[in-house]
Design an enzyme around this catalytic site. Structure first.
Site, PDB file in Angstrom:
ATOM      1  N   SER A 233       0.847  -1.316   0.019  1.00 25.00           N
ATOM      2  CA  SER A 233      -0.165  -0.017  -0.084  1.00 25.00           C
ATOM      3  C   SER A 233       1.005   1.407  -0.020  1.00 25.00           C
ATOM      4  O   SER A 233       2.002   1.107   0.469  1.00 25.00           O
ATOM      5  CB  SER A 233      -0.985  -0.003   1.175  1.00 25.00           C
ATOM      6  OG  SER A 233       0.000   0.449   2.306  1.00 25.00           O
ATOM      7  N   ASP A 234       0.347   2.370  -0.585  1.00 24.05           N
ATOM      8  CA  ASP A 234       1.035   3.279  -0.242  1.00 24.05           C
ATOM      9  C   ASP A 234       0.863   3.789   1.289  1.00 24.05           C
ATOM     10  O   ASP A 234       0.102   3.220   1.879  1.00 24.05           O
ATOM     11  CB  ASP A 234       0.274   4.639  -1.082  1.00 24.05           C
ATOM     12  CG  ASP A 234       1.205   5.886  -1.145  1.00 24.05           C
ATOM     13  OD1 ASP A 234       1.180   6.736  -2.108  1.00 24.05           O
ATOM     14  OD2 ASP A 234       2.276   6.124  -0.243  1.00 24.05           O
ATOM     15  N   TRP A 235       1.585   4.853   1.841  1.00 25.42           N
ATOM     16  CA  TRP A 235       1.731   5.048   3.267  1.00 25.42           C
ATOM     17  C   TRP A 235       0.528   5.443   3.815  1.00 25.42           C
ATOM     18  O   TRP A 235       0.515   6.462   3.949  1.00 25.42           O
ATOM     19  CB  TRP A 235       3.101   5.838   3.298  1.00 25.42           C
ATOM     20  CG  TRP A 235       4.409   4.887   3.694  1.00 25.42           C
ATOM     21  CD1 TRP A 235       5.356   4.882   4.813  1.00 25.42           C
ATOM     22  CD2 TRP A 235       4.835   3.892   2.905  1.00 25.42           C
ATOM     23  NE1 TRP A 235       6.305   3.895   4.906  1.00 25.42           N
ATOM     24  CE2 TRP A 235       6.216   3.232   3.452  1.00 25.42           C
ATOM     25  CE3 TRP A 235       4.516   3.234   1.718  1.00 25.42           C
ATOM     26  CZ2 TRP A 235       6.734   2.382   3.078  1.00 25.42           C
ATOM     27  CZ3 TRP A 235       5.176   2.259   1.119  1.00 25.42           C
ATOM     28  CH2 TRP A 235       6.582   1.875   1.584  1.00 25.42           C
ATOM     29  N   GLY A 236      -0.058   4.730   4.098  1.00 24.43           N
ATOM     30  CA  GLY A 236      -1.707   5.335   4.696  1.00 24.43           C
ATOM     31  C   GLY A 236      -2.519   5.203   3.859  1.00 24.43           C
ATOM     32  O   GLY A 236      -3.726   5.624   4.018  1.00 24.43           O
ATOM     33  N   GLY A 237      -2.318   4.217   2.770  1.00 21.60           N
ATOM     34  CA  GLY A 237      -3.474   3.910   1.845  1.00 21.60           C
ATOM     35  C   GLY A 237      -4.496   2.921   2.212  1.00 21.60           C
ATOM     36  O   GLY A 237      -5.458   2.629   1.186  1.00 21.60           O
TER      37      GLY A 237
END
Ligand code: GLC
Length: 697
Positions: A233-237
């Site tokens: 995931s993107d960071w916080g996605g």
């Protein structure tokens, strides 16, 4: 290498806690390993232009040692401007070797999103508005990275084409457009590049967060593309435990240090414990992660040793930067400059003196050094010529004293709070106070006064990472800091002034472009960027770069603004459809300031003898260097289907960069992506500079 059976045996020996520890961050840039089973943590790092500085494991605080300076490569847009697949591979290889050298397993690069608008803050991290050019440059880059037992992580999957409301904006795009424009670079990254990992984007597609979209990660990626790599995931996605568990997202990363509270940590453990989710979905993720580790020789293999900051890497940065410089205009052969005839030289513009490495968001770098244009010019002239400098404008006038931007070891990194505040609509320029305007005027007057006393004036302006940055889009293409006024006033007193624009995305130039004889476009071109620019200005290198994007007159000429929506609201509608970039200008016959694929040379090339080989899907033609200096030409092949409703729209289907000595002619064979009966094949030096044309019969 571990085979399937060995991997399954390993999984069978793991406890649930050990498995869960591998599918979410247990540090800002790493997941947990299983020491007793010899499974290492998976360590990641940004970014596309170099390996990011070392942070403390669990907080956005630089470690601050002297061992994380790195080779700062040209940005992806600069690399795309070289149209040189071999260079893309070599740059990827440098990045992979440096990642290994810094002990990383996954490098979070390249960014391969399509540039739907010139205003997207992250355009500099992406290659092009065109899916074919993007994929042709991304695939070799990925292969170069992965030859070093490091995984590329192509991002951001998918349709992450703006920064405004990037964490939540829901993209609404016709499926056929998604498949024709936005997915092809990812498809090629998987199928041709063999990308070991993919990063899910922050935004939503069709109402679902990309990081746990069953359509994207299930139907498209796993079923249709049969992808067996790892999705990070993107960071916080990630926003939902059940969706994340039940889709083929493999690793959840975020910017917070409450690692056990991540959606795929304790919340998932609870749902498994109460039978809501079956542990087998975790096993599937672990299997893909172990397969990735196997590919990286992390399980029982011998991993390649990397290195960083080598002279070879710095030379590579210089070679790529040189080929990325685009000569937009050169009336009266104003360039190259003759060192012996310069007289007193004045360099104007803050971008001549600014270092850009440590900016732009997650692609920020702690570069070993960065040669600015002013430094490059001065070292090229070697003290025999007086070179003066005047900023002419200053980005931080009137602001508080800028933080020690060198490498702040006190200010926590911007990313720590990057998930807290959704960027609203484009941040409007703060209304500039009278004192700021006065201070700016004074800088302009100083520069003008100096220019009147000099024989050669070189202007270096454009944008910087206050504008080309993650988390923010621009509100228009205008040059900031009243540079238009400065450039016009300078051209009045010095009509021969060389104008150099340095930026990561297009800017308005129409108010002065007709007055300027020589205009050069350069990028955040890495640690050797200033030397590369000077090499071109003084003729040591013949420029060969070509624009990987349309240089619009204003953003209003871009379809996202003219037909589609930008930046939209909670939802953004790509109603322009496939008319993205040059496709729109072709379709509606709109004149760009400079067309897609445009770039001049100090020599000139002629094109002859076009032959189409339908069976081999290839064209052949002869290119000749008609000038008296060696150079390189990027031969572009476009195709339009005369039978389709879009008969006016030609699309890039092939290109080849050919190096020719003065007077040399060479037969060039170019594989084309598409060529069928009734197609018209057009070959030229840009989309508007067509030299040969033939219909496929
Ligand atoms: C950022 C970016 C992504 C980057 C990641 C880790 O928010 O969107 O490109 O790789 O987080 O820093």
């Amino acid at each position: 290498m571990f085979d399937e059976e060995k991997i399954n045996t390993l999984i069978a020996e793991m406890t649930l806690d050990e498995k869960l520890n591998m599918i979410h961050g247990n540090a800002l840039f790493a997941t947990g390993g299983v020491k007793r089973l010899g499974i290492l943590p998976l360590v990641t790092s940004d970014g596309p232009m170099g390996v990011r500085l070392e942070f403390e494991a669990n907080r956005w605080m630089p470690v601050g040692n002297s061992d994380d300076y790195i080779t700062y490569l040209p940005c992806n847009s600069a690399l795309a401007a070289t149209w040189n697949r071999k260079l893309a591979f070599e740059n990827g290889s440098v990045l992979g070797e440096e990642a290994r050298g810094r002990g990383k397993d996954v490098i979070l690069a390249p960014g391969i999103n399509i540039k739907r608008t010139p205003l997207c803050g992250r355009n500099f991290e992406y290659f092009s508005e065109d899916p074919y050019l993007t994929k042709e440059m991304a695939v070799p880059f990925i292969k170069g990275v992965q030859e070093w037992d490091v995984a590329a992580c192509v991002k951001h999957f998918a349709v992450n084409n703006q920064e405004t409301q990037r964490l939540s904006v829901d993209v609404c795009v016709e499926e056929d457009v998604l498949r024709e424009i936005y997915l092809p670079p990812f498809y090629a990254a998987v199928k041709e590049g063999g990308a070991y990992t993919i990063m899910g984007a922050y935004n939503q597609l069709y109402g679902k967060h990309c990081c746990h979209s069953d359509y994207l990660l299930g139907k498209i990626l796993r079923e249709e593309w049969e992808y067996d790599g790892v999705v990070i995931s993107d960071w916080g996605g990630v926003h939902d435990t059940e969706q994340a568990a039940n889709t083929s997202l493999d690793i959840e990363m975020s910017v917070y240090d409450n690692f056990d509270e991540y959606y795929m940590a304790n919340p998932l453990k609870e749902k498994i414990a109460c039978g809501e989710i079956d542990e087998s979905v975790v096993d599937q993720k672990i299997a893909r992660i172990l397969k990735l580790m196997n590919r990286l020789n992390m399980l029982d293999g011998e991993r390649k040793a990397g290195s960083y900051n080598t002279p070879e890497h710095r030379m590579q940065a210089l070679l790529a930067a040189r080929e990325s410089v685009v000569l937009l205009k050169n009336e009266e052969k104003r360039l190259p400059l003759c060192k012996e005839k310069l007289g007193r030289v004045l360099v104007v513009g803050e971008n001549a003196n600014l270092q850009h490495a440590f900016g732009g968001g997650s692609s920020e770098l702690k570069a070993l050094y960065e040669i600015t244009p002013l430094m490059g010019i001065k070292t090229h002239l070697g003290g025999n010529t007086k070179v003066m400098y005047a900023p002419g404008y200053c980005k931080d006038i009137g602001m508080n004293a800028p933080l020690d931007e060198e490498y702040p070891d006190v200010a926590a990194n911007w990313q720590e709070t990057s998930l807290n505040a959704e960027t609203t609509e484009n941040e409007r320029e703060i209304q500039e106070s009278q004192e700021v305007l006065q201070a700016r005027k004074k800088l302009r007057e100083e520069a003008i006064a100096l220019a009147k006393t000099c024989d050669t004036v070189i202007y270096v302006g454009g944008l910087n990472h206050d504008y080309d940055t993650e988390g923010k889009d621009r509100s228009d293409m205008k040059l900031p800091y009243e540079q238009d006024i400065l450039i016009q006033e300078l051209l009045t007193v010095c009509p021969d002034m060389i104008v150099v624009m340095m930026a990561g995305s297009q800017v308005e130039m129409h108010s002065w472009i007709d007055k300027a004889k020589a205009v050069v476009w350069t990028w955040y071109a890495g640690m050797e960027g200033g030397n590369a620019l000077a090499d071109v200005l003084f003729g040591e290198i013949n420029p060969s770069g070509k624009m990987p994007d349309t240089m619009y007159r204003t953003h209003a000429d871009c379809s996202a603004h003219a037909i589609g929506e930008f930046p939209g609201g909670d939802t953004v509608h790509y109603t322009e459809g496939k008319y993205v970039g040059y496709r729109y200008l072709e379709r509606y016959d709109i004149e760009p300031l400079f067309p897609f694929g445009h770039g001049l040379s100090y020599t000139h090339f002629s094109y002859q003898n076009l032959q189409l080989d339908l069976k081999a899907n290839r064209i052949v033609c002869t290119i000749k260097n008609d000038g008296d200096i060696d150079g390189a030409e990027i031969v572009q092949v476009y195709c339009k289907n005369t039978q389709s409703a879009d008969e006016d729209v030609k699309v890039l289907v092939g290109f080849e960069k050919v190096f020719l000595k003065a007077g040399q002619a060479k037969e060039v064979r170019i594989f084309v992506e598409r060529m069928q009966r009734d197609d018209t094949i057009l070959v030229g030096a840009s989309i508007k500079d067509i030299r040969l044309c033939q219909t496929v019969c």
